[in-house]
Design a protein around this motif. Sequence first.
Motif, PDB file in Angstrom:
ATOM      1  N   ASP A  22       0.533  -1.091   0.018  1.00 53.98           N
ATOM      2  CA  ASP A  22       0.020   0.037   0.034  1.00 53.98           C
ATOM      3  C   ASP A  22       0.625   1.399  -0.273  1.00 53.98           C
ATOM      4  OD1 ASP A  22      -2.963  -1.346   0.308  1.00 53.98           O
ATOM      5  OD2 ASP A  22      -2.860  -1.159   2.267  1.00 53.98           O
ATOM      6  N   ALA A  23       1.817   1.631   0.700  1.00 57.44           N
ATOM      7  CA  ALA A  23       2.792   2.328   0.948  1.00 57.44           C
ATOM      8  C   ALA A  23       3.357   2.545  -0.072  1.00 57.44           C
ATOM      9  CB  ALA A  23       4.062   2.070   2.241  1.00 57.44           C
ATOM     10  N   ILE A  24       3.650   1.556  -0.707  1.00 61.56           N
ATOM     11  CA  ILE A  24       4.715   1.908  -2.681  1.00 61.56           C
ATOM     12  C   ILE A  24       3.585   2.592  -3.865  1.00 61.56           C
ATOM     13  CG2 ILE A  24       5.508   0.493  -4.248  1.00 61.56           C
ATOM     14  CD1 ILE A  24       6.303  -1.707  -2.913  1.00 61.56           C
ATOM     15  N   VAL A  25       2.549   2.248  -3.420  1.00 62.02           N
ATOM     16  CA  VAL A  25       1.917   2.334  -3.737  1.00 62.02           C
ATOM     17  C   VAL A  25       1.191   3.907  -4.252  1.00 62.02           C
ATOM     18  CG1 VAL A  25      -1.148   2.670  -5.020  1.00 62.02           C
ATOM     19  CG2 VAL A  25      -0.338   0.482  -4.793  1.00 62.02           C
ATOM     20  N   ARG A  26       0.925   4.244  -2.777  1.00 60.89           N
ATOM     21  CA  ARG A  26       0.750   5.331  -2.707  1.00 60.89           C
ATOM     22  C   ARG A  26       2.191   6.481  -2.657  1.00 60.89           C
ATOM     23  NH1 ARG A  26      -1.097   2.979   2.266  1.00 60.89           N
ATOM     24  NH2 ARG A  26       0.966   3.753   3.109  1.00 60.89           N
ATOM     25  N   GLY A  27       3.267   6.045  -2.704  1.00 66.18           N
ATOM     26  CA  GLY A  27       4.658   6.507  -3.132  1.00 66.18           C
ATOM     27  C   GLY A  27       5.085   6.981  -4.629  1.00 66.18           C
ATOM     28  N   ALA A  28       4.575   5.802  -5.259  1.00 68.10           N
ATOM     29  CA  ALA A  28       4.995   5.889  -6.493  1.00 68.10           C
ATOM     30  C   ALA A  28       3.328   6.003  -7.611  1.00 68.10           C
ATOM     31  CB  ALA A  28       5.638   4.061  -7.341  1.00 68.10           C
ATOM     32  N   ASN A  29       2.525   6.042  -7.631  1.00 69.90           N
ATOM     33  CA  ASN A  29       1.370   6.106  -8.135  1.00 69.90           C
ATOM     34  C   ASN A  29       0.823   7.674  -8.316  1.00 69.90           C
ATOM     35  OD1 ASN A  29       0.188   5.731  -9.572  1.00 69.90           O
ATOM     36  ND2 ASN A  29      -2.036   5.446  -8.530  1.00 69.90           N
ATOM     37  N   THR A  30       1.786   8.137  -9.436  1.00 74.51           N
ATOM     38  CA  THR A  30       2.367   8.970  -9.589  1.00 74.51           C
ATOM     39  C   THR A  30       2.519   9.765 -10.791  1.00 74.51           C
ATOM     40  OG1 THR A  30       2.023  11.656  -9.378  1.00 74.51           O
ATOM     41  CG2 THR A  30       4.005  10.127  -7.993  1.00 74.51           C
ATOM     42  N   HIS A  31       2.526  10.504 -11.894  1.00 74.20           N
ATOM     43  CA  HIS A  31       3.126  11.014 -12.513  1.00 74.20           C
ATOM     44  C   HIS A  31       4.555  11.614 -12.765  1.00 74.20           C
ATOM     45  CE1 HIS A  31       3.509  11.601 -17.649  1.00 74.20           C
ATOM     46  NE2 HIS A  31       4.331  13.158 -17.313  1.00 74.20           N
ATOM     47  N   TYR A  36       9.409   9.892 -15.669  1.00 73.28           N
ATOM     48  CA  TYR A  36      11.311   9.986 -16.092  1.00 73.28           C
ATOM     49  C   TYR A  36      11.727   8.586 -15.915  1.00 73.28           C
ATOM     50  CZ  TYR A  36      11.388  15.318 -15.695  1.00 73.28           C
ATOM     51  OH  TYR A  36      10.689  16.369 -15.241  1.00 73.28           O
ATOM     52  N   MET A  37      11.257   6.989 -15.321  1.00 72.82           N
ATOM     53  CA  MET A  37      11.039   5.765 -14.981  1.00 72.82           C
ATOM     54  C   MET A  37      10.976   5.137 -16.516  1.00 72.82           C
ATOM     55  SD  MET A  37      12.213   6.382 -12.093  1.00 72.82           S
ATOM     56  CE  MET A  37      11.794   4.353 -11.354  1.00 72.82           C
ATOM     57  N   SER A  38      11.461   4.144 -16.589  1.00 73.21           N
ATOM     58  CA  SER A  38      11.470   3.096 -18.555  1.00 73.21           C
ATOM     59  C   SER A  38       9.952   2.671 -18.737  1.00 73.21           C
ATOM     60  CB  SER A  38      12.586   2.100 -17.729  1.00 73.21           C
ATOM     61  OG  SER A  38      12.167   1.139 -17.143  1.00 73.21           O
ATOM     62  N   ASP A  39       9.406   2.078 -18.967  1.00 75.37           N
ATOM     63  CA  ASP A  39       8.175   1.610 -19.407  1.00 75.37           C
ATOM     64  C   ASP A  39       8.536   0.278 -18.292  1.00 75.37           C
ATOM     65  OD1 ASP A  39       8.144   3.876 -20.921  1.00 75.37           O
ATOM     66  OD2 ASP A  39       7.963   2.310 -22.854  1.00 75.37           O
ATOM     67  N   ALA A  40       9.121  -0.013 -17.348  1.00 78.18           N
ATOM     68  CA  ALA A  40       9.601  -1.573 -16.550  1.00 78.18           C
ATOM     69  C   ALA A  40       8.381  -1.019 -15.381  1.00 78.18           C
ATOM     70  CB  ALA A  40      10.031  -2.564 -16.424  1.00 78.18           C
ATOM     71  N   PHE A  41       7.848   0.468 -15.235  1.00 77.90           N
ATOM     72  CA  PHE A  41       7.344   0.581 -14.356  1.00 77.90           C
ATOM     73  C   PHE A  41       6.200   1.275 -14.746  1.00 77.90           C
ATOM     74  CE2 PHE A  41       6.600   4.035 -10.864  1.00 77.90           C
ATOM     75  CZ  PHE A  41       7.210   3.949  -9.903  1.00 77.90           C
ATOM     76  N   PRO A  42       5.567   0.229 -14.007  1.00 76.27           N
ATOM     77  CA  PRO A  42       4.127   0.695 -14.110  1.00 76.27           C
ATOM     78  C   PRO A  42       3.961   2.575 -14.407  1.00 76.27           C
ATOM     79  CG  PRO A  42       4.647  -0.977 -12.574  1.00 76.27           C
ATOM     80  CD  PRO A  42       5.294  -0.068 -12.533  1.00 76.27           C
ATOM     81  N   SER A  43       2.605   2.208 -14.672  1.00 79.70           N
ATOM     82  CA  SER A  43       1.892   3.718 -14.413  1.00 79.70           C
ATOM     83  C   SER A  43       0.660   3.769 -15.213  1.00 79.70           C
ATOM     84  CB  SER A  43       2.586   4.776 -14.715  1.00 79.70           C
ATOM     85  OG  SER A  43       1.542   6.073 -15.004  1.00 79.70           O
ATOM     86  N   PRO A  44      -0.475   3.455 -14.621  1.00 79.13           N
ATOM     87  CA  PRO A  44      -0.755   3.270 -13.470  1.00 79.13           C
ATOM     88  C   PRO A  44      -0.123   2.709 -12.221  1.00 79.13           C
ATOM     89  CG  PRO A  44      -2.609   2.721 -14.301  1.00 79.13           C
ATOM     90  CD  PRO A  44      -1.729   3.130 -15.259  1.00 79.13           C
ATOM     91  N   TYR A  45       0.864   2.830 -10.930  1.00 80.76           N
ATOM     92  CA  TYR A  45       1.209   1.371 -10.392  1.00 80.76           C
ATOM     93  C   TYR A  45       0.074   1.350  -9.409  1.00 80.76           C
ATOM     94  CZ  TYR A  45       4.849  -1.003  -8.268  1.00 80.76           C
ATOM     95  OH  TYR A  45       6.887  -1.001  -8.255  1.00 80.76           O
ATOM     96  N   THR A  46      -0.170   0.146  -9.566  1.00 73.56           N
ATOM     97  CA  THR A  46      -1.599  -0.375  -8.877  1.00 73.56           C
ATOM     98  C   THR A  46      -0.485  -1.118  -7.491  1.00 73.56           C
ATOM     99  OG1 THR A  46      -1.383  -2.790  -9.956  1.00 73.56           O
ATOM    100  CG2 THR A  46      -2.594  -0.652 -10.842  1.00 73.56           C
TER     101      THR A  46
END
Length: 188
Positions: A22-31, A36-46
Amino acid sequence: MSDIILTLKKSVIRRYRASDADAIVRGANTHLVSQYMSDAFPSPYTLESAERWIKIASEEGALEFAICTLDSNAVIGSCGFQHLKGVESRTKLLGYWLSPDYWGQGIMTEAIAELSRWVFEQAPTLLRLHASVIEENEGSMKVLKRVGYQYEGTKRMAVYKDGKISNIAMFGFTRDDYTKMAGKENKN
């Protein structure tokens, strides 16, 4: 056995836990992070993305770590090293992100500096660390320079993301850089 790798002045670096999703999603799920991340980094981050990442980061030999707050030990970012193969097997690729809520506080600068030192101490045959940064990510380039990573060149027109073509700035931190830095610290 503790999962804490380093306790720093501004954060704790530790191995991931199943409860971190849950904390990872809160921090990572933002444009602000994903742009600036590679496409391996999910967006949206679920939540599923976070659970998959925790599984990957928990594999034996993985050098992927959670950056956590000092007070609550909640995940606010990530920093780690990907193993390269073949003739580059003595190089590791640095990757990192930090929740925008914690930008501008020196957390990532401290984390990269200390983890870079730590990985050289853990891997005596390691020759270098490498980082690639989309040139528009000026904050990330400043962090690498502050830590002692050296700008090594630009890969022109190397990225096409979100409808935009960008250059990649390449940075390196060698065992010689680490040794010189460690020697300066011992003199202080």
